[in-house]
Design an enzyme around this catalytic site. Structure first.
Site, short mmCIF file in Angstrom:
data_model
loop_
_atom_site.label_atom_id
_atom_site.label_comp_id
_atom_site.label_asym_id
_atom_site.label_seq_id
_atom_site.Cartn_x
_atom_site.Cartn_y
_atom_site.Cartn_z
N CYS A 43 -9.92 -5.60 -12.27
CA CYS A 43 -10.81 -4.89 -11.34
C CYS A 43 -12.11 -5.66 -11.11
CB CYS A 43 -11.10 -3.49 -11.89
SG CYS A 43 -12.37 -2.64 -10.94
N CYS A 48 -10.70 -5.16 -7.52
CA CYS A 48 -11.49 -4.20 -6.74
C CYS A 48 -12.89 -4.69 -6.38
CB CYS A 48 -11.66 -2.90 -7.53
SG CYS A 48 -10.25 -2.44 -8.52
N LYS A 51 -13.09 -7.93 -4.24
CA LYS A 51 -12.44 -7.54 -2.97
C LYS A 51 -13.40 -6.75 -2.09
CE LYS A 51 -10.93 -3.79 -2.45
NZ LYS A 51 -9.74 -3.19 -2.98
N TYR A 180 -1.14 -2.11 -0.76
CA TYR A 180 -2.60 -2.16 -0.81
C TYR A 180 -3.13 -3.60 -0.69
CZ TYR A 180 -3.33 2.51 -3.03
OH TYR A 180 -3.41 3.83 -3.33
N GLU A 184 -5.15 -5.08 2.59
CA GLU A 184 -6.60 -5.28 2.40
C GLU A 184 -6.97 -6.75 2.61
OE1 GLU A 184 -7.59 -3.68 -1.44
OE2 GLU A 184 -7.79 -1.64 -0.65
N HIS A 438 -24.33 17.78 10.80
CA HIS A 438 -24.26 17.16 12.12
C HIS A 438 -25.40 16.18 12.33
CE1 HIS A 438 -23.08 16.95 16.30
NE2 HIS A 438 -24.34 17.12 16.64
N GLU A 443 -18.05 16.07 9.34
CA GLU A 443 -18.16 17.47 9.78
C GLU A 443 -16.85 17.95 10.42
OE1 GLU A 443 -20.69 18.38 13.24
OE2 GLU A 443 -20.90 16.23 13.54
P1 NDP Z 1 2.10 -2.07 -3.66
O1 NDP Z 1 3.02 -1.36 -4.56
O2 NDP Z 1 0.97 -1.35 -3.05
O3 NDP Z 1 2.94 -2.73 -2.45
C1 NDP Z 1 4.01 -3.58 -2.71
C2 NDP Z 1 4.50 -4.13 -1.40
O4 NDP Z 1 5.47 -5.13 -1.68
C3 NDP Z 1 5.17 -3.09 -0.52
O5 NDP Z 1 4.85 -3.32 0.83
C4 NDP Z 1 6.66 -3.35 -0.77
O6 NDP Z 1 7.49 -3.07 0.33
C5 NDP Z 1 6.65 -4.86 -0.97
N1 NDP Z 1 7.78 -5.34 -1.73
C6 NDP Z 1 8.06 -5.11 -3.03
N2 NDP Z 1 9.20 -5.74 -3.38
C7 NDP Z 1 9.63 -6.38 -2.28
C8 NDP Z 1 10.73 -7.20 -2.01
N3 NDP Z 1 11.63 -7.48 -2.95
N4 NDP Z 1 10.89 -7.68 -0.76
C9 NDP Z 1 9.99 -7.41 0.21
N5 NDP Z 1 8.89 -6.65 0.01
C10 NDP Z 1 8.72 -6.14 -1.23
O7 NDP Z 1 1.62 -3.35 -4.49
P2 NDP Z 1 0.37 -4.32 -4.36
O8 NDP Z 1 0.81 -5.60 -4.95
O9 NDP Z 1 -0.17 -4.33 -2.97
O10 NDP Z 1 -0.72 -3.64 -5.29
C11 NDP Z 1 -0.40 -3.32 -6.65
C12 NDP Z 1 -1.12 -2.06 -7.06
O11 NDP Z 1 -2.49 -2.34 -7.23
C13 NDP Z 1 -1.06 -0.96 -6.01
O12 NDP Z 1 0.08 -0.16 -6.14
C14 NDP Z 1 -2.31 -0.19 -6.28
O13 NDP Z 1 -2.00 0.82 -7.19
C15 NDP Z 1 -3.25 -1.20 -6.89
N6 NDP Z 1 -4.28 -1.56 -5.91
C16 NDP Z 1 -5.16 -0.60 -5.49
C17 NDP Z 1 -6.13 -0.89 -4.58
C18 NDP Z 1 -7.06 0.18 -4.12
O14 NDP Z 1 -7.15 1.20 -4.78
N7 NDP Z 1 -7.76 0.00 -3.00
C19 NDP Z 1 -6.30 -2.24 -4.02
C20 NDP Z 1 -5.30 -3.17 -4.51
C21 NDP Z 1 -4.35 -2.83 -5.43
P3 NDP Z 1 8.07 -1.58 0.62
O15 NDP Z 1 6.99 -0.82 1.27
O16 NDP Z 1 9.20 -1.86 1.56
O17 NDP Z 1 8.50 -1.02 -0.68
#
Ligand code: NDP
Length: 457
Positions: A43, A48, A51, A180, A184, A438, A443
């Site tokens: 983080c 976080c 970022k 995410y 982002e 407002h 709101e």
């Molecule tokens: P996420 O779980 O958010 O997203 C994973 C992505 O990878 C999805 O789009 C998924 O596709 C894709 N994916 C996974 N496996 C494959 C595959 N074999 N082939 C193609 N696409 C694939 O993971 P992130 O890595 O983005 O982030 C990890 C975690 O970190 C998040 O879950 C979140 O909890 C945390 N995080 C939170 C943030 C915040 O609070 N703002 C910011 C950054 C991270 P599909 O949709 O098709 O499953």
């Protein structure tokens, strides 16, 4: 009774580990903590916090464009990535120091070393020294899952950790994934001048989020000039000179300077010697825990991403605080994973709490949906900009607000406070009884009198 070097030994100096160590030490217990990398964890060091600094940097361009509509004229803006990196690095170093100070100031001892289990009560540090502890907390976090399907050319892909260390920006970037991290960083880098192509296997980004949020973000990405290739799969990724060439199963070839892999994060359990401590791991290598975060070894607990419950910093901190109450304050306390608000820091951003429309219906709720879209006031003089979207999902039977989904400026700031109301069980009637502030965007949440539609499971 056996005597140990420490009452608590924490493995991992990220959000969860540091909070547990600091609170337990402050209660007067003897606490040690091992961190092999930098204090603060994902983080603070490579997630976080940096970022969000990047997100601020990425939004100036839009403000410069709007400025003339408010009477400002400014010269040609120029962006310097190296300057941003230097300032970000200084801030992260400051925070890292505070994390160490927080533990040491409370009386804990920090070991800047890798740790693994020799047995359930014995930890070996990389220096060779062994330490004994009555209780152990595993808080080792997670790391980007690399090369999941074996097609992404091992070693060719950058992961989010790398972005935070880039000396210069690539001109063209392929982003693999639509979660995410992918959306982002795609937004940040696009707004800073990188040509970004996002490749996803699904039809839309952000699986699991309310469909209106997914649609709003997808439309805004297209409007902003981010290329989104949906329902695509990688066939191969190769290096050709300085370039990366990705071939998709559709036959398309993408050429870029870098490919960012963001296909989720895996628990950090390798090399911990968990088997020697009797700690069982499950799917994806996560440490299996009960509802009090206790592992299969009675004196060993785990919190945060390593348990793969909800991979969010505030959740790790919450789990750590519940652990301290349960184990050191004689007050058994379960972490509560319901109604956790979350933000996705795209531009515009997403703020969401509670369940999506689809989940509400799947859970058997008959629902009323209140939806509003409008142009944020900041864009009214210049025109253009993305419309803000606000959506409330209300249970017909109880009138309780089950979900609040926001897309637009400050959505994350607004949704944090909506989460308080929802945690208290607020009904739509109570939202309506609240006087509006407002002029604000928020709101709208208390003035949506007419339902947009109803649905039954
Ligand atoms: P996420 O779980 O958010 O997203 C994973 C992505 O990878 C999805 O789009 C998924 O596709 C894709 N994916 C996974 N496996 C494959 C595959 N074999 N082939 C193609 N696409 C694939 O993971 P992130 O890595 O983005 O982030 C990890 C975690 O970190 C998040 O879950 C979140 O909890 C945390 N995080 C939170 C943030 C915040 O609070 N703002 C910011 C950054 C991270 P599909 O949709 O098709 O499953």
């Amino acid at each position: 009774m056996a005597s140990y070097d420490f009452d608590l030994f924490v493995i991992g100096g990220g959000s969860g580990g540091v909070r547990a160590a600091r609170l337990t030490a402050a209660l007067g217990f003897k606490v040690g903590l091992a961190e092999a990398s930098r204090m603060g964890g994902t983080c603070v060091i490579r997630g976080c916090v940096p970022k969000k600094l990047y997100v601020y940097a990425s939004r100036f361009g839009e403000d410069f464009e709007l400025a003339p509509s408010f009477g400002w004229s400014i010269g040609e803006p120029r962006f310097d990535w190296a300057a941003l990196q230097a300032h970000k690095n200084a801030e992260i170093a400051r925070l890292e120091g505070l994390y160490t100070k927080g533990v040491e100031g409370a009386g804990g001892t920090v070991f800047h070393e890798h740790a693994n289990f020799e047995d359930a009560h014995t930890i070996r540090l990389s220096s060779g020294r062994t330490i004994t502890a009555e209780k152990v907390l595993i808080a080792t976090g997670s790391r980007t899952a690399r090369d999941l399907d074996g097609v992404l050319g091992a070693g060719l892909c950058a992961v989010s950790d790398d972005v935070f260390a880039w000396a210069e920006l690539p001109k063209r970037l392929i982003v693999a994934g639509g979660g995410y991290i992918a959306v982002e960083l795609a937004h940040v880098l696009h707004a800073l001048g990188v040509e970004v192509t996002v490749v996803i296997r699904a039809a839309k980004v952000l699986r699991g989020f309310d469909e209106d949020l997914r649609d709003a973000l997808t439309a805004s990405m297209e409007r902003r000039g981010l290329t989104l290739l949906s329902e695509r799969h990688f066939a191969s990724v190769e290096r050709s000179g300085d370039e990366i060439v990705a071939t998709l199963t559709s036959g398309e070839h993408l050429v870029a300077d870098k490919l960012l892999l963001a296909w989720g994060r895996s628990p950090n359990t390798e090399g911990l010697g968990l088997e020697r401590a009797g700690v069982i791991t499950g799917k994806n290598g996560r440490v299996e825990v009960d509802s009090y975060s206790r592992t299969t070894a009675p004196n060993i607990f785990a919190v945060g991403d390593v348990t793969d419950r909800l991979q969010l910093t505030p959740v790790a901190i919450h789990e750590a605080m519940c652990f301290v109450k349960t184990v050191f304050q004689d007050t058994p306390t379960h972490p509560d994973h319901a109604l956790v608000p979350t933000g996705v820091f795209t531009t515009p951003e997403i703020g969401t709490v509670g369940i999506s429309e689809a989940t509400a219906l799947n859970h058997g709720h008959a629902i009323d949906v209140y939806k509003s879209t409008f142009r944020p006031m900041k864009f009214t003089l210049a025109g253009g900009g993305d419309r803000m979207m606000m959506k409330l999902i209300v249970d017909q039977k109880t009138d309780k607000v089950l979900g609040c989904h926001l897309f637009g400026p400050d959505a994350s700031e607004i949704v944090q406070i909506v989460a308080v109301a929802m945690k208290m069980g607020a009904t739509k009637a109570q939202f309506d009884a609240t006087v509006a502030l407002h002029p604000s965007a928020a709101e709208e949440l208390v003035t949506m009198r007419t339902k947009s539609y109803s649905k039954a499971p």
